[in-house]
Design a protein around this motif. Structure first.
Motif, PDB file in Angstrom:
ATOM      1  N   LEU A 254       0.809  -1.220   0.000  1.00  0.00           N
ATOM      2  CA  LEU A 254       0.000   0.000   0.000  1.00  0.00           C
ATOM      3  C   LEU A 254       0.843   1.271   0.000  1.00  0.00           C
ATOM      4  N   LEU A 255       2.113   1.152   0.311  1.00  0.00           N
ATOM      5  CA  LEU A 255       2.961   2.352   0.395  1.00  0.00           C
ATOM      6  C   LEU A 255       3.003   3.129  -0.919  1.00  0.00           C
ATOM      7  N   PRO A 256       3.280   2.503  -2.066  1.00  0.00           N
ATOM      8  CA  PRO A 256       3.290   3.284  -3.320  1.00  0.00           C
ATOM      9  C   PRO A 256       1.915   3.813  -3.687  1.00  0.00           C
ATOM     10  N   ILE A 257       0.870   3.074  -3.354  1.00  0.00           N
ATOM     11  CA  ILE A 257      -0.493   3.545  -3.642  1.00  0.00           C
ATOM     12  C   ILE A 257      -0.791   4.788  -2.829  1.00  0.00           C
TER      13      ILE A 257
ATOM     14  N   GLU B 271      -8.487   1.016  -9.518  1.00  0.00           N
ATOM     15  CA  GLU B 271      -8.360  -0.435  -9.702  1.00  0.00           C
ATOM     16  C   GLU B 271      -7.412  -1.041  -8.665  1.00  0.00           C
ATOM     17  N   GLN B 272      -6.323  -0.351  -8.386  1.00  0.00           N
ATOM     18  CA  GLN B 272      -5.376  -0.835  -7.385  1.00  0.00           C
ATOM     19  C   GLN B 272      -6.027  -0.891  -5.999  1.00  0.00           C
ATOM     20  N   LEU B 273      -6.821   0.105  -5.702  1.00  0.00           N
ATOM     21  CA  LEU B 273      -7.516   0.117  -4.406  1.00  0.00           C
ATOM     22  C   LEU B 273      -8.551  -1.006  -4.327  1.00  0.00           C
ATOM     23  N   ASN B 274      -9.249  -1.257  -5.420  1.00  0.00           N
ATOM     24  CA  ASN B 274     -10.205  -2.379  -5.432  1.00  0.00           C
ATOM     25  C   ASN B 274      -9.485  -3.711  -5.233  1.00  0.00           C
ATOM     26  N   SER B 275      -8.311  -3.857  -5.838  1.00  0.00           N
ATOM     27  CA  SER B 275      -7.517  -5.075  -5.661  1.00  0.00           C
ATOM     28  C   SER B 275      -7.051  -5.212  -4.215  1.00  0.00           C
ATOM     29  N   ALA B 276      -6.661  -4.086  -3.632  1.00  0.00           N
ATOM     30  CA  ALA B 276      -6.222  -4.109  -2.231  1.00  0.00           C
ATOM     31  C   ALA B 276      -7.373  -4.497  -1.301  1.00  0.00           C
ATOM     32  N   ILE B 277      -8.559  -3.973  -1.578  1.00  0.00           N
ATOM     33  CA  ILE B 277      -9.732  -4.321  -0.769  1.00  0.00           C
ATOM     34  C   ILE B 277     -10.047  -5.808  -0.903  1.00  0.00           C
ATOM     35  N   ALA B 278      -9.950  -6.326  -2.125  1.00  0.00           N
ATOM     36  CA  ALA B 278     -10.195  -7.761  -2.350  1.00  0.00           C
ATOM     37  C   ALA B 278      -9.188  -8.613  -1.585  1.00  0.00           C
ATOM     38  N   GLU B 279      -7.933  -8.168  -1.567  1.00  0.00           N
ATOM     39  CA  GLU B 279      -6.894  -8.901  -0.836  1.00  0.00           C
ATOM     40  C   GLU B 279      -7.167  -8.875   0.667  1.00  0.00           C
ATOM     41  N   VAL B 280      -7.616  -7.742   1.173  1.00  0.00           N
ATOM     42  CA  VAL B 280      -7.961  -7.637   2.599  1.00  0.00           C
ATOM     43  C   VAL B 280      -9.136  -8.566   2.932  1.00  0.00           C
ATOM     44  N   ASP B 281     -10.138  -8.597   2.061  1.00  0.00           N
ATOM     45  CA  ASP B 281     -11.276  -9.504   2.272  1.00  0.00           C
ATOM     46  C   ASP B 281     -10.810 -10.961   2.296  1.00  0.00           C
ATOM     47  N   LYS B 282      -9.876 -11.287   1.402  1.00  0.00           N
ATOM     48  CA  LYS B 282      -9.323 -12.652   1.348  1.00  0.00           C
ATOM     49  C   LYS B 282      -8.594 -12.984   2.647  1.00  0.00           C
ATOM     50  N   GLN B 283      -7.826 -12.024   3.133  1.00  0.00           N
ATOM     51  CA  GLN B 283      -7.098 -12.244   4.383  1.00  0.00           C
ATOM     52  C   GLN B 283      -8.045 -12.352   5.573  1.00  0.00           C
ATOM     53  N   LYS B 284      -9.142 -11.627   5.543  1.00  0.00           N
ATOM     54  CA  LYS B 284     -10.133 -11.724   6.620  1.00  0.00           C
ATOM     55  C   LYS B 284     -10.739 -13.124   6.667  1.00  0.00           C
ATOM     56  N   GLU B 285     -11.005 -13.697   5.506  1.00  0.00           N
ATOM     57  CA  GLU B 285     -11.528 -15.065   5.455  1.00  0.00           C
ATOM     58  C   GLU B 285     -10.501 -16.058   5.972  1.00  0.00           C
ATOM     59  N   TRP B 286      -9.243 -15.824   5.610  1.00  0.00           N
ATOM     60  CA  TRP B 286      -8.166 -16.702   6.106  1.00  0.00           C
ATOM     61  C   TRP B 286      -8.066 -16.616   7.625  1.00  0.00           C
TER      62      TRP B 286
ATOM     63  N   LEU C 277      -8.442  -1.130   8.462  1.00  0.00           N
ATOM     64  CA  LEU C 277      -7.777  -0.982   7.165  1.00  0.00           C
ATOM     65  C   LEU C 277      -8.781  -1.119   6.025  1.00  0.00           C
ATOM     66  N   HIS C 278      -9.715  -2.054   6.164  1.00  0.00           N
ATOM     67  CA  HIS C 278     -10.739  -2.257   5.137  1.00  0.00           C
ATOM     68  C   HIS C 278     -11.574  -0.988   4.957  1.00  0.00           C
ATOM     69  N   ASP C 279     -11.989  -0.390   6.065  1.00  0.00           N
ATOM     70  CA  ASP C 279     -12.785   0.841   5.997  1.00  0.00           C
ATOM     71  C   ASP C 279     -11.982   1.987   5.392  1.00  0.00           C
ATOM     72  N   GLU C 280     -10.712   2.071   5.758  1.00  0.00           N
ATOM     73  CA  GLU C 280      -9.857   3.138   5.234  1.00  0.00           C
ATOM     74  C   GLU C 280      -9.679   3.007   3.720  1.00  0.00           C
ATOM     75  N   LEU C 281      -9.473   1.788   3.254  1.00  0.00           N
ATOM     76  CA  LEU C 281      -9.304   1.573   1.808  1.00  0.00           C
ATOM     77  C   LEU C 281     -10.582   1.889   1.043  1.00  0.00           C
ATOM     78  N   GLN C 282     -11.719   1.514   1.619  1.00  0.00           N
ATOM     79  CA  GLN C 282     -12.985   1.844   0.959  1.00  0.00           C
ATOM     80  C   GLN C 282     -13.183   3.355   0.882  1.00  0.00           C
ATOM     81  N   TRP C 283     -12.822   4.064   1.941  1.00  0.00           N
ATOM     82  CA  TRP C 283     -12.947   5.530   1.962  1.00  0.00           C
ATOM     83  C   TRP C 283     -12.060   6.142   0.883  1.00  0.00           C
ATOM     84  N   LYS C 284     -10.834   5.669   0.765  1.00  0.00           N
ATOM     85  CA  LYS C 284      -9.919   6.172  -0.259  1.00  0.00           C
ATOM     86  C   LYS C 284     -10.447   5.854  -1.659  1.00  0.00           C
TER      87      LYS C 284
END
Length: 282
Positions: A161-164, A196-211, A226-233
Motif C-alpha cells: 500500500l505504500l506506493p499507492i 483499480e489498485q484500491l479495489n484489488s487491495a480491498i479484495a486482498e484484505v477480504d481474502k485475508q479476513k476469510e483466512w 484498514l478495510h474501511d480506510e481503503l474503501q474511503w480512499k
C-alpha cells in the motif's frame, strides 16, 4: 524275654511317630510360611496397585487445570501461545512415566480381576490426557505458525500500500488547485488505475479476513479499520475520477463545437476581410 523284645519295638514306633509328627509340623510350617509369603505378596501387589492408581489420579488432577488453561482461545499473543505450549509439554513426561509404570504393573500375573480393571481404567485415563496434551501442543504449534504467517501477510499488505498511498497523496494534493484541461485528461487514466489498485487491495484484505476467520478465529476483525480506510480512499478516488471525467467530457464537447464552428468562423473572417478590401477600393 518277650517283654524285653517289645520295649525296643515300642521305642522304634515312638521314634517313627515323632519323626512323622516332626515332618507334619515342618510341612505345616512350610505351608504357613507359603501362605504368609502369598499374603505378603498379595498385600505388596495391592499396595503397589493402589500406589500406581493414586499416582495416576494425582497426575491427572494436576494436569487437568494446566490443560484447561492451555486451551486455545483465539486471542493469544505469540508469548501467550509459547507459554501455553511450554506448560503443556512439561506435563507430558510425568504422564508418560506413570503410564509406563502402569503398563509394567499390568504384566504382573498375580493381579486380581478387580486390580487389573482398576489399572486398565487408570491407563485409559492417562492415555486420554496424554493424547489431549499432544493434540493441544499440535494446535498451539499450528497457531504459532499461523500467527507467523499472518504477521508476514500483514507486512506484505502494508508494504504493497505504500506506493499507492504516495500516489494518492500526490493526486489529491495536485487537485487542490485547478489543472489544465490536457493535464486533467491525461490524469484520468492514472486515477482510474489508482481506483483499480484500491479495489484489488480491498479484495486482498477480504481474502485475508476469510483466512483469519478460518485459521485464527477471533482475529478477523484486525483488518476492519484498514478495510474501511481503503474503501474511503477508493470512494474519494472514484468521486475525483467522476468529477474530472465530467469536466473532460465538457471540454471535449466544447472542443468539438469549436472545431465544428472553426471553418465557418474562418470563412466569415475571410468574407469580412474581402468586403473590407472592396470597400476600401471603392
Amino acid at each position: 524275654a518277650v517283654t524285653k523284645k517289645a520295649a525296643p519295638i515300642e521305642a522304634e514306633a515312638e521314634k517313627n511317630q515323632a519323626a512323622a509328627l516332626a515332618d507334619k509340623a515342618a510341612a505345616l510350617l512350610d505351608e504357613a510360611r507359603k501362605l504368609l509369603d502369598e499374603k505378603i505378596a498379595e498385600e505388596e501387589v495391592a499396595a503397589k496397585v493402589e500406589m500406581k492408581i493414586h499416582e495416576a489420579l494425582q497426575t491427572t488432577e494436576h494436569v487437568e487445570p494446566v490443560t484447561a488453561a492451555s486451551e486455545v482461545t483465539g486471542a493469544e499473543s505469540v508469548d501467550d501461545l509459547e507459554t501455553k505450549m511450554k506448560n503443556a509439554e512439561e506435563q507430558m513426561p510425568s504422564i508418560e512415566r506413570r503410564l509406563a509404570d502402569i503398563v509394567e504393573t499390568l504384566e504382573d500375573p498375580n493381579l486380581t480381576p478387580e486390580q487389573r480393571k482398576s489399572l486398565e481404567e487408570a491407563r485409559k485415563s492417562l492415555e486420554s490426557y496424554l493424547d489431549r496434551l499432544r493434540r493441544l501442543r499440535d494446535a498451539l504449534l499450528q497457531k504459532l505458525q499461523n500467527l507467523g504467517q499472518w504477521d508476514d501477510s500483514r507486512k506484505n499488505i502494508d508494504n504493497s500500500l505504500l506506493p499507492i498511498d504516495a500516489e494518492l497523496a500526490a493526486v489529491f494534493d495536485k487537485y487542490r488547485h485547478q489543472q489544465p484541461f490536457a493535464v486533467a485528461k491525461e490524469d484520468l487514466v492514472k486515477i482510474s488505475n489508482l481506483e483499480e489498485q484500491l479495489n484489488s487491495a480491498i479484495a486482498e484484505v477480504d481474502k485475508q479476513k476469510e483466512w483469519l476467520k478460518e485459521k485464527l478465529p477471533g482475529r478477523e476483525n484486525d483488518l476492519d479499520a484498514l478495510h474501511d480506510e481503503l474503501q474511503w480512499k477508493r470512494d474519494n478516488v472514484h468521486q475525483l475520477h467522476d468529477d474530472l471525467a465530467k469536466e473532460v467530457d465538457e471540454g471535449d464537447r466544447l472542443a468539438a463545437t469549436y472545431n465544428h464552428l472553426l471553418p465557418e468562423v474562418t470563412h466569415l473572417e475571410q468574407q469580412i476581410v474581402l468586403l473590407k478590401s472592396q470597400a476600401d477600393a471603392d
